[in-house]
Design a protein around this motif. Sequence first.
Motif, PDB file in Angstrom:
ATOM      1  N   UNK A   3      -5.556   7.642  -5.211  1.00 18.58           N
ATOM      2  CA  UNK A   3      -4.405   6.756  -5.423  1.00 18.58           C
ATOM      3  C   UNK A   3      -4.520   5.534  -4.521  1.00 18.58           C
ATOM      4  N   UNK A   4      -4.820   5.776  -3.239  1.00 22.05           N
ATOM      5  CA  UNK A   4      -4.893   4.672  -2.291  1.00 22.05           C
ATOM      6  C   UNK A   4      -6.044   3.730  -2.627  1.00 22.05           C
ATOM      7  N   UNK A   5      -7.244   4.275  -2.821  1.00 20.46           N
ATOM      8  CA  UNK A   5      -8.422   3.402  -2.909  1.00 20.46           C
ATOM      9  C   UNK A   5      -8.683   2.855  -4.304  1.00 20.46           C
ATOM     10  N   UNK A   6      -8.295   3.581  -5.341  1.00 17.92           N
ATOM     11  CA  UNK A   6      -8.606   3.099  -6.691  1.00 17.92           C
ATOM     12  C   UNK A   6      -7.430   2.402  -7.359  1.00 17.92           C
ATOM     13  N   UNK A  64      -7.010   9.673   4.396  1.00 17.06           N
ATOM     14  CA  UNK A  64      -7.147  10.963   3.727  1.00 17.06           C
ATOM     15  C   UNK A  64      -8.584  11.153   3.245  1.00 17.06           C
ATOM     16  N   UNK A  65      -9.050  12.397   3.351  1.00 18.67           N
ATOM     17  CA  UNK A  65     -10.368  12.675   2.785  1.00 18.67           C
ATOM     18  C   UNK A  65     -10.288  12.629   1.265  1.00 18.67           C
ATOM     19  N   UNK A  66     -11.362  12.979   0.620  1.00 21.57           N
ATOM     20  CA  UNK A  66     -11.388  13.037  -0.846  1.00 21.57           C
ATOM     21  C   UNK A  66     -10.147  13.755  -1.357  1.00 21.57           C
ATOM     22  N   UNK A  67      -9.735  13.378  -2.548  1.00 23.19           N
ATOM     23  CA  UNK A  67      -8.565  14.050  -3.105  1.00 23.19           C
ATOM     24  C   UNK A  67      -7.710  13.065  -3.848  1.00 23.19           C
ATOM     25  N   UNK A  68      -6.615  13.573  -4.381  1.00 25.20           N
ATOM     26  CA  UNK A  68      -5.767  12.721  -5.212  1.00 25.20           C
ATOM     27  C   UNK A  68      -5.183  11.576  -4.401  1.00 25.20           C
ATOM     28  N   UNK A  81       0.820  -1.213   0.000  1.00 26.98           N
ATOM     29  CA  UNK A  81       0.000   0.000   0.000  1.00 26.98           C
ATOM     30  C   UNK A  81       0.850   1.258   0.000  1.00 26.98           C
ATOM     31  N   UNK A  82       1.997   1.170   0.662  1.00 33.32           N
ATOM     32  CA  UNK A  82       2.805   2.365   0.885  1.00 33.32           C
ATOM     33  C   UNK A  82       3.585   2.782  -0.350  1.00 33.32           C
ATOM     34  N   UNK A  83       3.800   1.848  -1.271  1.00 28.59           N
ATOM     35  CA  UNK A  83       4.663   2.138  -2.402  1.00 28.59           C
ATOM     36  C   UNK A  83       3.857   2.369  -3.667  1.00 28.59           C
ATOM     37  N   UNK A  84       4.482   3.082  -4.604  1.00 29.27           N
ATOM     38  CA  UNK A  84       3.802   3.321  -5.865  1.00 29.27           C
ATOM     39  C   UNK A  84       4.458   4.461  -6.612  1.00 29.27           C
ATOM     40  N   UNK A  85       3.927   4.728  -7.794  1.00 30.42           N
ATOM     41  CA  UNK A  85       4.489   5.757  -8.658  1.00 30.42           C
ATOM     42  C   UNK A  85       4.532   7.114  -7.984  1.00 30.42           C
ATOM     43  N   UNK A  86       3.487   7.416  -7.214  1.00 28.83           N
ATOM     44  CA  UNK A  86       3.476   8.714  -6.544  1.00 28.83           C
ATOM     45  C   UNK A  86       4.085   8.561  -5.169  1.00 28.83           C
ATOM     46  N   UNK A  87       5.361   8.907  -5.081  1.00 24.23           N
ATOM     47  CA  UNK A  87       6.068   8.653  -3.827  1.00 24.23           C
ATOM     48  C   UNK A  87       5.600   9.595  -2.726  1.00 24.23           C
ATOM     49  N   UNK A  88       4.855  10.643  -3.096  1.00 25.97           N
ATOM     50  CA  UNK A  88       4.363  11.565  -2.060  1.00 25.97           C
ATOM     51  C   UNK A  88       3.160  10.973  -1.336  1.00 25.97           C
ATOM     52  N   UNK A  89       2.564   9.911  -1.911  1.00 27.48           N
ATOM     53  CA  UNK A  89       1.424   9.285  -1.242  1.00 27.48           C
ATOM     54  C   UNK A  89       1.932   8.105  -0.424  1.00 27.48           C
ATOM     55  N   UNK A  90       1.595   8.095   0.853  1.00 26.46           N
ATOM     56  CA  UNK A  90       2.082   7.013   1.723  1.00 26.46           C
ATOM     57  C   UNK A  90       0.971   6.521   2.620  1.00 26.46           C
ATOM     58  N   UNK A  91       1.372   5.766   3.646  1.00 26.32           N
ATOM     59  CA  UNK A  91       0.380   5.171   4.534  1.00 26.32           C
ATOM     60  C   UNK A  91      -0.412   6.209   5.304  1.00 26.32           C
TER      61      UNK A  91
END
Lengths: 335, 274
Positions: free
Chosen positions: A57-60, A49-53, A34-44
Motif C-alpha cells: 500500500x505504501x510503496x505501490x 514495514x517489511x514485505x506485506x500488504x 502518505x498517512x491517509x488512504x482507503x486502508x485506514x489501518x495502514x499509517x506512517x
Amino acid sequence: MSHSVTAHGAGKLPRGLAVGLALAVLFSGALFSLATGGRSDVGLTDLWAPEGIAATVIYDTRAPRMFAATLLGLNLSLSGLILQAATRNPLASPAILGLNQGAALGLSLGLVLPLFSGVPLQVMALVGAFGAGVVTFAISGGFTGRMDSLRLVLGGVAVGAFSYAMVRFAFTLEDELARSVVRWTVGDITDIRWPAVRRLALWGLPGLFAALALSQRLNLMALGQASAQGLGADSRITLLLGTLIAAALTGVSVSVAGPIAFVGLVVPHLAKLLFGGDHRILVPVSALLGAALMLYADGVSKVLTAPVEAPVGVVVALIGAPWFLWQTVFARDLS
Amino acid sequence: MSIELTDIRAGYGGFMLDQVTATIKAGELTALIGPNGCGKSTLLKTIARQLPLSAGTVRISGRDTAREPTKAIARQVAVLPQHPVVPPGISVGQLVGYGRAPHQNLFGVRSRTDQEKIEAALEAVAIADLRDRMVSELSGGQRQRAFLAMCVAQDTPYVLLDEPTSFLDIKYQYEVLELTETLHAAGKTIVAVLHDIGHAARFATNLVVMKDGRLYATGTPNQILTPELVEQVYGLRTRVYADPVTGSKMVSPVPNMQPSLGHETARTMCVGLD
C-alpha cells in the motif's frame, strides 16, 4: 495603494525562516498524503514495514501518488507563475488561457486519430497546450508586442471553450475512449503509479530549471513591454519562451491527472504576497508552495468523504476558490 | 558617434513617420517637439527599436540597429517610456538594479561593478534613502526619479526620455529636467520628447521640430524658435520672449484666436499688451 499587502508582506519574514517554513509545510504535507488512504489501518508506522500488504500500500499506491501530487503542484504553479508574468495579467493561469483544455484536446486527438498513434501522449498534450497558448496570445496581440489584457482573457476563454467542445466531440465518437477522456476533464490522481511519476519528473524538473533561467526576463517583463525591450529583453521572446515552458509543464500534468484548476492561479499570488515580486525567488517558492498545496489537497481528498475519495481537483478548488476570493476582495494589489 | 536616421518610415497602422532623415549628434541634449500626433513619440520608439521600421535605417554609433541583438542595443541606449509600468512588490533598490540587466547574465547576478553603478545611480538621482521602499508606494515625482535612476544604472551613452515630465507638478517637472541636464553634463547624449516648448528651449541644446510625421526644423532653440515657426507647426499665434530668469526663449499665445479678427487686429492687441 499604501495598504498593499504585497508591499508589506515582502521581506517581512527573514528569507531563511520563510523558506524553512515552506519546506516544513511541504514535508508535513507529504507525510499527510502518505498517512491517509482507503486502508485506514495502514499509517506512517508502516513506512518501514517489511514485505506485506502494508508495504505494498505504501510503496505501490501511496508513495507514487505523493510524488505525483508534489510534481503536479510544482508544474501547475510554475506554469501559472510564468503565464502571469509573461502576460502581465494577474488572471492568467493554464486554465483561463486555454492551455489545460488545449492539452486535453491534444490528448484526445492522439487517441482518436491513427495519424498520431506513434506519438507519446504527453507530447500530444504539450503540442495541444502550446497551440492553445499561441492562438490565445496571437488573438491578444502578444506577438506584436502590444498585448491587450481584455482580449487575452476573452481569447483564452474562447480557445478553452472550443478545445473542450472538441474533446467532448471526441468523447462521443467511441464509448471506449469516453472513460479515458473523461478523466482529462476532471482532475484526478487516484490510480497513479510509478511510470506516471517518472513522466512528471522528466518534464517537471527540467521545466523548473528552465523557469529559473527565465526568471530575470520575467522580472523585466513586469516593467512593461517598452521597458523590458529597453533593458534588452524582447517581450515577444519572453512570451514565446514562457508559453513553451508553461505548455510543457501543463501538458504533462494534464496527461497524467487531467486539468487541475486553481493551483496555477492561486499559488503564484500567495507566493507574491509572502515574498514580493522578484521572480528569481518566486520560481522556487511557487514550486514549493504548489507542491505543498497539492499534497494537502491529496490528503484531504482521501479523508473528506472517506471511504469514498473526492477527486483532488475538486478539493483544490474547494481550498483555492475561497482563498482567491479573499485575496481579490481584501488584498487589492493582486498583480 | 551619433544617432543617424535615414529615410525612416515607421509607425502604427494608420500613422507613419514619413521619410525622416536626421542626425542627432553625440553630446547634445536634443528635445523632440511638435503638436500631438506629429510622430515625436513614434520617432523615439523607432530609435529604441520598439517599433519596427517599414523602410530606412537607424544607426547608433555607426551600427545598424536592425542587425543588433536587443541586449547589445540596451547597452547603448537607455529608454524611459512615457508610461512606465510600476512593478508590484519591487523595491526601489531592486528596480534600479534591473537597469544592470543588459550587462548581466541570464540570472541577473550582480557583480561588484553592478553594485557600484547601482549605488552611484541612487546617489545621482538622490533617492538613496528610498531604496527599501516599494516602488508602488512612491509619489509620482519619486517614482519618475526611481525610473530615471534605473536608466542611469544602465550606464549607456544614449538616454531616450519619452515625455518625462508628464503628469508631474511643476516642482517635479523641473527636478526631472534638472536631473536630465545633469546627466547631459556628465557626458550622455539625451533625446527627450517634451510637450512644453519653454522647457525645451530652457534645457535643450538642440531642437528637432516635427509636424505630420515629417521633420520640420532642427537647430538650437535660439536659432529656430520664432513666432512664425510656432504658428506654422502648432497653428497657434504666439509671442516669443526671453525668460526673465534664464534668458532662454519662452512662448506665450496671443489671447484672441477668433478667426474674424484679422492679422492686423491681433498685432494691435499684441502691441497693446506691451
